[in-house]
Design a protein around this motif. Structure first.
Motif: not given
Length: 189
Positions: A25-26, A28-35, A156-161, A167-175
Motif C-alpha cells: 500500500v502506498h 499519504g498526502d505526499g507525492k509519489g504513490k503512483s510513481t 488508505a483504510p485501517e483494515e487495508l493497512i 505500507v508506505t505513507e508519503m508525507r507532504l513536506v513541501k510541494h
C-alpha cells in the motif's frame, strides 16, 4: 547536516518463511504513490514477470506519460474511470465505472496469471463508497499465493493497512503547488 560513517557490518536476517505474493500500500498526502507503484511495475516487467496496471480515476483514453511508456513496453495499463470526482459530470456514472473496473481487476487478480497487479488510486472509490472495502479485502485475502498487489491513494483504510505486508505513507513536506507553480508534464502526468 550531520556526516555519517557508512555501515561496515550488516547482519542479514534469515527469513524463515517462503517467498509469497505481497500486498503493498502506498498512501499519504505526499507525492509519489503512483510513481512508486509504476517503479515496481517496471522492475517486475524487467524481470520478465507479467504485470497489469489499472487506474481507477483515469479515463480509458488517457495518454499521460506513463501510458505512452507502458504501452511501448507492452505492459497493459487501463484507465477505468472518468476523471477525478471534481471533473465528473455524473457521480453515479463514476461509481458504476469503478464497480465495473473493480470486477475486471478482481477477476484478473483471482485468475492468478499475473505476478503484479497495480490498483492505482483505488482508495478514492473505496473512500467514496463506490467499492465495498470488504469485497476488496476478500479478493486480496483469497488471491493466489504468488500474486502481488499494489494499491495506491490517499487515506488508505485501517483494515487495508492491517492486511498489507508493506505500507508506505508519503508525507507532504513541501510541494511546488504551494508556491503557485503548476503541474509539469513529465512530473505529474
Amino acid at each position: 547536516m550531520q556526516i555519517e560513517t557508512p555501515p561496515l557490518n550488516h547482519q542479514r536476517l534469515e527469513q524463515p518463511a517462503e517467498r509469497r505474493g505481497l500486498i503493498l500500500v502506498h498512501t499519504g498526502d505526499g507525492k509519489g504513490k503512483s510513481t512508486a507503484a509504476f517503479g515496481l511495475a517496471l522492475r517486475a516487467h524487467g524481470r520478465g514477470k507479467r504485470v497489469h496496471i489499472y487506474q481507477f480515476m483515469k479515463v480509458p483514453s488517457a495518454r499521460f506519460g506513463e501510458h505512452r511508456m507502458f504501452e511501448h513496453l507492452g505492459v497493459p495499463i487501463e484507465g477505468l474511470g472518468d476523471g477525478f470526482s471534481w471533473k465528473s459530470k455524473d457521480l453515479e456514472h463514476s461509481a458504476e465505472l469503478a464497480r465495473q473496473g473493480w470486477a475486471r481487476a478482481a477477476a484478473l487478480i483471482t485468475a492468478g496469471e499475473h505476478f503484479l497487479v497495480v490498483l492505482d488510486e483505488i482508495m478514492y472509490p473505496i473512500r467514496y463508497g463506490w467499492l465495498g472495502l470488504d469485497a476488496v479485502l476478500e479478493v486480496l485475502r483469497q488471491r493466489p499465493s504468488h500474486v502481488n498487489v499494489v494499491l495506491t491513494g490517499r487515506g488508505a483504510p485501517e483494515e487495508l493497512i492491517a492486511l498489507a505486508d508493506t505500507v508506505t505513507e508519503m508525507r507532504l513536506v513541501k510541494h511546488h503547488y504551494q508556491a503557485g507553480v503548476p503541474a509539469q508534464r513529465g512530473i505529474e502526468d
